[in-house]
Design a protein around this motif. Structure first.
Motif, PDB file in Angstrom:
ATOM      1  N   ASP A 126       7.443  72.518  43.140  1.00  0.00           N
ATOM      2  CA  ASP A 126       6.829  73.136  41.959  1.00  0.00           C
ATOM      3  C   ASP A 126       5.418  72.570  41.889  1.00  0.00           C
ATOM      4  O   ASP A 126       5.237  71.364  41.701  1.00  0.00           O
ATOM      5  CB  ASP A 126       7.683  72.722  40.751  1.00  0.00           C
ATOM      6  CG  ASP A 126       7.188  73.245  39.412  1.00  0.00           C
ATOM      7  OD1 ASP A 126       5.968  73.313  39.201  1.00  0.00           O
ATOM      8  OD2 ASP A 126       8.050  73.543  38.557  1.00  0.00           O
ATOM      9  N   TYR A 322       8.507  73.883  25.878  1.00  0.00           N
ATOM     10  CA  TYR A 322       8.272  73.615  27.298  1.00  0.00           C
ATOM     11  C   TYR A 322       9.515  72.999  27.944  1.00  0.00           C
ATOM     12  O   TYR A 322       9.942  73.399  29.033  1.00  0.00           O
ATOM     13  CB  TYR A 322       7.077  72.657  27.341  1.00  0.00           C
ATOM     14  CG  TYR A 322       6.534  72.275  28.693  1.00  0.00           C
ATOM     15  CD1 TYR A 322       6.347  73.220  29.702  1.00  0.00           C
ATOM     16  CD2 TYR A 322       6.161  70.950  28.944  1.00  0.00           C
ATOM     17  CE1 TYR A 322       5.809  72.838  30.928  1.00  0.00           C
ATOM     18  CE2 TYR A 322       5.614  70.567  30.153  1.00  0.00           C
ATOM     19  CZ  TYR A 322       5.450  71.511  31.149  1.00  0.00           C
ATOM     20  OH  TYR A 322       4.925  71.133  32.351  1.00  0.00           O
ATOM     21  N   ASP A 326      11.966  74.280  31.104  1.00  0.00           N
ATOM     22  CA  ASP A 326      12.208  73.470  32.296  1.00  0.00           C
ATOM     23  C   ASP A 326      13.699  73.247  32.522  1.00  0.00           C
ATOM     24  O   ASP A 326      14.153  73.187  33.666  1.00  0.00           O
ATOM     25  CB  ASP A 326      11.454  72.136  32.208  1.00  0.00           C
ATOM     26  CG  ASP A 326      10.144  72.203  32.994  1.00  0.00           C
ATOM     27  OD1 ASP A 326      10.121  72.898  34.028  1.00  0.00           O
ATOM     28  OD2 ASP A 326       9.152  71.585  32.570  1.00  0.00           O
ATOM     29  N   GLN A 350       2.529  63.739  32.228  1.00  0.00           N
ATOM     30  CA  GLN A 350       3.764  64.432  31.839  1.00  0.00           C
ATOM     31  C   GLN A 350       5.018  63.656  32.249  1.00  0.00           C
ATOM     32  O   GLN A 350       6.125  64.206  32.243  1.00  0.00           O
ATOM     33  CB  GLN A 350       3.785  65.844  32.433  1.00  0.00           C
ATOM     34  CG  GLN A 350       2.697  66.730  31.854  1.00  0.00           C
ATOM     35  CD  GLN A 350       2.909  68.222  32.143  1.00  0.00           C
ATOM     36  OE1 GLN A 350       4.027  68.683  32.353  1.00  0.00           O
ATOM     37  NE2 GLN A 350       1.823  68.973  32.141  1.00  0.00           N
TER      38      GLN A 350
HETATM   39  N1  ARG Z   1       1.926  74.766  33.116  1.00  0.00           N
HETATM   40  C1  ARG Z   1       2.082  73.357  32.926  1.00  0.00           C
HETATM   41  C2  ARG Z   1       0.736  72.763  32.485  1.00  0.00           C
HETATM   42  O1  ARG Z   1      -0.277  73.417  32.594  1.00  0.00           O
HETATM   43  C3  ARG Z   1       2.540  72.644  34.167  1.00  0.00           C
HETATM   44  C4  ARG Z   1       3.890  73.076  34.648  1.00  0.00           C
HETATM   45  C5  ARG Z   1       4.468  72.105  35.631  1.00  0.00           C
HETATM   46  N2  ARG Z   1       5.779  72.486  36.090  1.00  0.00           N
HETATM   47  C6  ARG Z   1       6.894  72.430  35.363  1.00  0.00           C
HETATM   48  N3  ARG Z   1       7.982  72.882  35.853  1.00  0.00           N
HETATM   49  N4  ARG Z   1       6.879  71.899  34.157  1.00  0.00           N
HETATM   50  O2  ARG Z   1       0.715  71.643  32.011  1.00  0.00           O
END
Ligand code: ARG
Length: 583
Positions: A126, A322, A326, A350
């Motif tokens: 990912d 979020y 996930d 994160q």
């Molecule tokens: N779109 C998210 C961001 O901009 C990151 C995603 C990363 N991947 C995941 N499966 N959470 O912070």
């Protein structure tokens, strides 16, 4: 074909098991820390001695003897000498004949330099995963190139790779954007022009959102309509998303990053599954309501004062987060893809998010026990001022602008070094060098540390940089061009000098570093290797005449140069960097 370390591990392992009587003892063979004592060392004797109540040095002596017996009279023996050192290490030196034999085997089948792993795994990577509300910026660079490199490494080792670009396309921001689009929609040309620059489009929409209460209300309503599946909202949203994805694909193409539209794993994909995620958690007794929100509390997550920290999966207004998305995607990766590893190449800020999501996924059985969940964290790109990299005016640096600048700077550099080359050629070279410089700067740093973005360093011909490596490759190619006739048929026959031996050994060690990158996910290990390889090559090149040597020595050296070319090309290809004929 087994690589050198695997061959040594097999032989020394057998000897150690014979000497110790322990069927499961591991020789633990690694590259020697001090090359003057050997090429490799076996460090496993001490542990085996501990377990069998033997004196380590004595067991080491017995192992060395067993190695000797096993190889005696065997022309194929690869160990020239094995010697006990320190408390019970075994220093190992490979025979020149074995190196030459192995080198010639690779010349006959260059792809065999990096052999596939016996066990094929399914690995999800990912990576990149930008938020589509805005244009890709410098903050996406690291994850995008690291993820790309890992994907290439796994594939090269024979694994099945599932690339997933988990783009953010479903948050509240999209309500604001589609409300703003609806206003401009009266003028289709204007709208199209505005969408060309997503960054300013976002800014304009945000400006209106902050200043105009009525607009803000319309924006809020449009999210609700969108997420409720209203056809017209979805159509406007789709148009925005397509435009934004086009920007991303342009960047991927320019970077030479292997992400296609078919690799998309957008947040919106999980919209219909989120209620099911929450109900599954509820059925498992993992849910608790806290201040109206649906939460999972796990004992391992506590605040500093020992208070339980929630993982919120549904807000009090019914909205999902979020983390919920996930969790849904882990379920897919585990149950449908049946993956062995699922990697998330995402900013280290994160980390807590992933720790929590992984823990909840395990507790809920969304992730099977066989699935390894790994956050491949990375640091931030900083400016010279020690703060996250920004433009002079304090704006985010758009990735498209940064890549343009890289190519322009590389063009100036190439023109300075090589003014005689025609412009078209210089432009082509600059495109490769500029992009390679930016990617290599990312990949060659330890991914966990923040690093300072610096054009001067990354475009320098000295040090661990793309221009330096690419330059070393052009030296190789130029030797091979000069010896075009017959170079394909050359074979290694001897290692007439120390430089030749060191270079050959280095070349044959490429697969060991590739495997290390696959297990540890640190591409800088491969970069360091390539930098050392370039050093070994340059030392050989400066000290050993090639074309002027006697025919036999010359041909053997040409074969060595050909092998170096294979190692460079294959190594750089794993970083997503192409080599050049000249620069
Ligand atoms: N779109 C998210 C961001 O901009 C990151 C995603 C990363 N991947 C995941 N499966 N959470 O912070």
């Amino acid at each position: 074909m087994e690589n050198l370390r695997q061959q040594l591990s097999r032989i020394v392992g057998k000897a150690l098991r014979e000497a110790s009587g322990l069927a499961d003892s591991e020789p633990n063979v690694i590259t020697a820390s001090r090359p003057q004592f050997g090429d490799y060392q076996a460090n496993g004797v001490m542990a085996a001695a501990g377990r069998s109540a033997r004196k380590p040095r004595q067991l080491a002596e017995a192992t060395v003897e067993a190695i000797g017996e096993a190889q005696e009279g065997d022309a194929q023996g690869i160990i020239a000498s094995a010697a006990v050192a320190g408390p019970g290490f075994i220093n190992l030196r490979l025979s020149d004949a074995a190196l030459v034999r192995h080198g010639n085997a690779v010349l006959g089948d260059p792809q065999a330099l990096i052999a596939p792993r016996p066990k094929r795994q399914k690995i999800v990577v990912d990576y990149s995963s930008p938020n589509l509300a805005k244009e890709m910026h410098v903050g996406h660079l690291r994850g995008t190139v690291i993820g790309d490199c890992l994907g290439r490494v796994f594939e090269r080792l024979g694994h099945e790779v599932i690339r997933q670009n988990h783009v953010g396309d479903w948050g509240t921001q999209f309500g604001m954007l589609i409300a703003y689009m609806s206003e401009l929609d009266a003028n289709a040309e204007l709208l199209q022009a505005e969408l060309e620059d997503l960054e300013s489009f976002y800014k304009a929409a945000k400006g209106k959102f902050d200043a105009d209460a009525e607009f803000a209300e319309r924006a809020r309503q449009s999210v609700v309509r969108l997420q409720g599946g209203d056809a017209e909202s979805l159509q406007v949203w789709r148009r925005f998303i397509d435009e934004s994805l086009r920007h991303c694909q342009d960047i991927y193409q320019c970077l030479g990053v292997d992400l296609q539209l078919s690799d998309l794993d957008a947040e919106s994909r999980y919209n219909d599954e989120l209620p099911g995620v929450v109900s599954e958690l509820r059925e498992q007794g993992l849910l608790e309501e806290s201040a109206g929100a649906q939460c999972v509390f796990l004992p391992e997550f506590q605040s500093k004062d020992g208070e339980a920290l929630p993982v919120i999966v549904q807000k009090s207004d019914g909205g999902y987060l979020y983390a919920t998305t996930d969790l849904a995607s882990i379920r897919l990766r585990s149950r449908n893809f049946a993956a062995d590893r699922s990697l998330y190449v995402v900013d280290s800020r994160q980390s807590l998010h992933f720790e929590q999501v992984f823990a909840v996924a395990r507790a809920a059985g969304f992730a099977s026990a066989q699935l390894s969940l790994e956050h491949i964290a990375h640091g931030t790109i900083m400016g010279q001022d020690g703060r996250p990299y920004k433009t002079r005016s304090g704006d985010v640096v758009k990735l498209a602008d940064l890549l343009d600048e890289a190519v322009q700077r590389a063009f100036a550099l190439v023109s300075e070094k090589n003014p005689a080359l025609d412009e078209g050629e210089r432009r082509k070279i600059a495109a490769t060098v500029g992009i390679a410089a930016v990617k290599y700067a990312e990949l060659s740093k330890n991914r966990m540390s923040d690093y300072v973005f610096d054009w001067q360093t990354m475009l320098s011909f000295d040090g661990n940089t793309a221009p330096y490596l690419l330059y070393a490759c052009t030296r190789i190619k130029s030797v091979l061009r000069k010896h075009a006739e017959g170079s394909a048929a050359c074979r290694l026959t001897q290692l007439a000098s120390g430089e030749e031996r060191s270079l050959l050994l280095k070349i044959l060690q490429l697969p060991e570093f590739v495997e290390l990158v696959a297990s540890e996910c640190y591409p800088n290990l491969l970069c360091n290797y390539l930098y050392e390889l370039a050093g070994s090559f340059m030392r050989f090149y400066e000290n050993c005449p090639i074309l002027k040597a006697d025919a036999q020595v010359r041909d053997s050296r040409i074969a060595l140069v050909r092998l170096a070319e294979h190692a460079f090309e294959q190594g750089l290809a794993l970083l997503g960097i192409e080599t050049l004929e000249r620069m």
